[in-house]
Design a protein around this motif. Structure first.
Motif, PDB file in Angstrom:
ATOM      1  N   SER A   1      28.902  44.534  47.594  1.00  0.00           N
ATOM      2  CA  SER A   1      30.489  44.547  48.124  1.00  0.00           C
ATOM      3  C   SER A   1      31.290  43.734  46.879  1.00  0.00           C
ATOM      4  O   SER A   1      31.493  43.143  45.986  1.00  0.00           O
ATOM      5  CB  SER A   1      30.389  43.263  48.594  1.00  0.00           C
ATOM      6  OG  SER A   1      30.108  43.024  50.033  1.00  0.00           O
ATOM      7  N   VAL A   2      32.755  45.062  47.660  1.00  0.00           N
ATOM      8  CA  VAL A   2      34.118  44.448  46.194  1.00  0.00           C
ATOM      9  C   VAL A   2      34.679  43.265  46.248  1.00  0.00           C
ATOM     10  O   VAL A   2      35.445  43.522  47.625  1.00  0.00           O
ATOM     11  CB  VAL A   2      34.302  45.683  45.895  1.00  0.00           C
ATOM     12  CG1 VAL A   2      35.620  46.320  45.567  1.00  0.00           C
ATOM     13  CG2 VAL A   2      33.846  46.792  45.803  1.00  0.00           C
ATOM     14  N   VAL A   3      34.775  42.402  45.966  1.00  0.00           N
ATOM     15  CA  VAL A   3      35.782  41.093  45.852  1.00  0.00           C
ATOM     16  C   VAL A   3      36.846  41.352  44.511  1.00  0.00           C
ATOM     17  O   VAL A   3      35.983  41.360  43.257  1.00  0.00           O
ATOM     18  CB  VAL A   3      34.952  40.015  45.938  1.00  0.00           C
ATOM     19  CG1 VAL A   3      34.860  38.690  45.707  1.00  0.00           C
ATOM     20  CG2 VAL A   3      34.070  40.291  46.998  1.00  0.00           C
ATOM     21  N   PHE A   4      37.222  41.210  44.383  1.00  0.00           N
ATOM     22  CA  PHE A   4      38.938  40.849  43.546  1.00  0.00           C
ATOM     23  C   PHE A   4      38.540  39.653  42.911  1.00  0.00           C
ATOM     24  O   PHE A   4      38.648  38.412  43.921  1.00  0.00           O
ATOM     25  CB  PHE A   4      39.832  41.218  43.889  1.00  0.00           C
ATOM     26  CG  PHE A   4      40.469  42.598  44.364  1.00  0.00           C
ATOM     27  CD1 PHE A   4      39.573  43.841  43.502  1.00  0.00           C
ATOM     28  CD2 PHE A   4      40.965  43.162  45.086  1.00  0.00           C
ATOM     29  CE1 PHE A   4      39.537  45.264  43.979  1.00  0.00           C
ATOM     30  CE2 PHE A   4      41.188  44.273  45.999  1.00  0.00           C
ATOM     31  CZ  PHE A   4      41.034  44.992  45.589  1.00  0.00           C
ATOM     32  N   ILE A   5      38.387  39.153  41.203  1.00  0.00           N
ATOM     33  CA  ILE A   5      38.243  37.835  41.153  1.00  0.00           C
ATOM     34  C   ILE A   5      39.806  37.561  40.965  1.00  0.00           C
ATOM     35  O   ILE A   5      40.525  38.474  39.841  1.00  0.00           O
ATOM     36  CB  ILE A   5      37.293  37.724  40.424  1.00  0.00           C
ATOM     37  CG1 ILE A   5      35.853  38.287  40.865  1.00  0.00           C
ATOM     38  CG2 ILE A   5      37.956  36.419  39.500  1.00  0.00           C
ATOM     39  CD1 ILE A   5      35.090  37.673  39.641  1.00  0.00           C
ATOM     40  N   ILE A   6      40.342  36.892  41.387  1.00  0.00           N
ATOM     41  CA  ILE A   6      42.295  37.084  40.331  1.00  0.00           C
ATOM     42  C   ILE A   6      42.387  35.579  40.375  1.00  0.00           C
ATOM     43  O   ILE A   6      43.818  35.824  39.727  1.00  0.00           O
ATOM     44  CB  ILE A   6      43.550  36.718  42.068  1.00  0.00           C
ATOM     45  CG1 ILE A   6      42.990  35.891  42.777  1.00  0.00           C
ATOM     46  CG2 ILE A   6      43.363  38.518  42.681  1.00  0.00           C
ATOM     47  CD1 ILE A   6      43.807  35.347  43.735  1.00  0.00           C
ATOM     48  N   GLY A   7      41.300  34.736  40.055  1.00  0.00           N
ATOM     49  CA  GLY A   7      41.779  33.767  39.132  1.00  0.00           C
ATOM     50  C   GLY A   7      40.544  32.903  38.494  1.00  0.00           C
ATOM     51  O   GLY A   7      39.401  32.817  39.476  1.00  0.00           O
ATOM     52  N   LYS A   8      40.114  32.360  37.604  1.00  0.00           N
ATOM     53  CA  LYS A   8      39.200  31.438  37.511  1.00  0.00           C
ATOM     54  C   LYS A   8      39.485  29.923  36.537  1.00  0.00           C
ATOM     55  O   LYS A   8      40.786  29.907  36.320  1.00  0.00           O
ATOM     56  CB  LYS A   8      38.197  31.498  36.256  1.00  0.00           C
ATOM     57  CG  LYS A   8      36.537  30.994  35.748  1.00  0.00           C
ATOM     58  CD  LYS A   8      36.266  32.297  34.743  1.00  0.00           C
ATOM     59  CE  LYS A   8      34.877  30.796  34.451  1.00  0.00           C
ATOM     60  NZ  LYS A   8      35.225  29.559  34.271  1.00  0.00           N
ATOM     61  N   GLN A   9      39.100  28.865  37.475  1.00  0.00           N
ATOM     62  CA  GLN A   9      39.806  27.757  37.104  1.00  0.00           C
ATOM     63  C   GLN A   9      39.257  27.542  35.480  1.00  0.00           C
ATOM     64  O   GLN A   9      37.555  27.561  35.372  1.00  0.00           O
ATOM     65  CB  GLN A   9      39.293  27.138  38.231  1.00  0.00           C
ATOM     66  CG  GLN A   9      39.558  25.345  37.587  1.00  0.00           C
ATOM     67  CD  GLN A   9      38.464  24.457  39.080  1.00  0.00           C
ATOM     68  OE1 GLN A   9      37.918  24.342  39.000  1.00  0.00           O
ATOM     69  NE2 GLN A   9      39.466  23.065  40.274  1.00  0.00           N
TER      70      GLN A   9
END
Length: 130
Positions: free
Chosen positions: A120-128
């Motif tokens: 599955s393709v998921v966009f990671i738009i941030g990391k804490q």
């Protein structure tokens, strides 16, 4: 690969490779993802937190994987199953271009001489930050 004379990318492992929905060879993602808290989306209606623990277990703050999957994108990992002397067997050279592009909702095609694993393709738009 367009021709035998094309320059092969240094990151390409022709016995373990990823293709997108257009049969474009993709660099392998880094596995496992580092533990942490990420902000993810499928560029549709859900944007939520994703927590990955030290053992690689993951949990979404809201919704299901489908909710944060980018549906138009397709990706699959292909691993060579053949031990043939033919270096092209079970490699990017055996991709049947006529099987692509894969339409949204479609299944990634088989590549002769490989086992396929769908991603599955998921966009990671941030990391804490820690």
């Amino acid at each position: 690969m367009a021709s035998e004379s094309a320059q092969r990318p240094s990151w390409l492992d022709s016995k373990d490779f990823f293709l997108d929905e257009n049969a474009i060879i993709m660099p392998q993602p880094e596995f496992p993802m580092p533990p942490g808290k990420y902000l993810v989306t499928g560029a549709r209606s859900t944007t939520t937190g994703l927590t990955i623990d030290a053992e690689g277990n993951w949990k979404l703050d809201e919704g299901k994987l489908f909710d944060v999957t980018h549906l138009p994108c397709r990706a699959a990992r292909y691993r060579t199953t053949t031990t043939a002397e033919d270096k092209k067997a079970g490699s990017p050279m055996t991709v049947r271009r006529g099987d692509f592009p894969v339409m949204p909702g479609g299944i990634m095609p088989d590549v002769p001489g490989t086992n396929k694993e769908i991603y599955s393709v998921v966009f990671i738009i941030g990391k804490q930050s820690v």
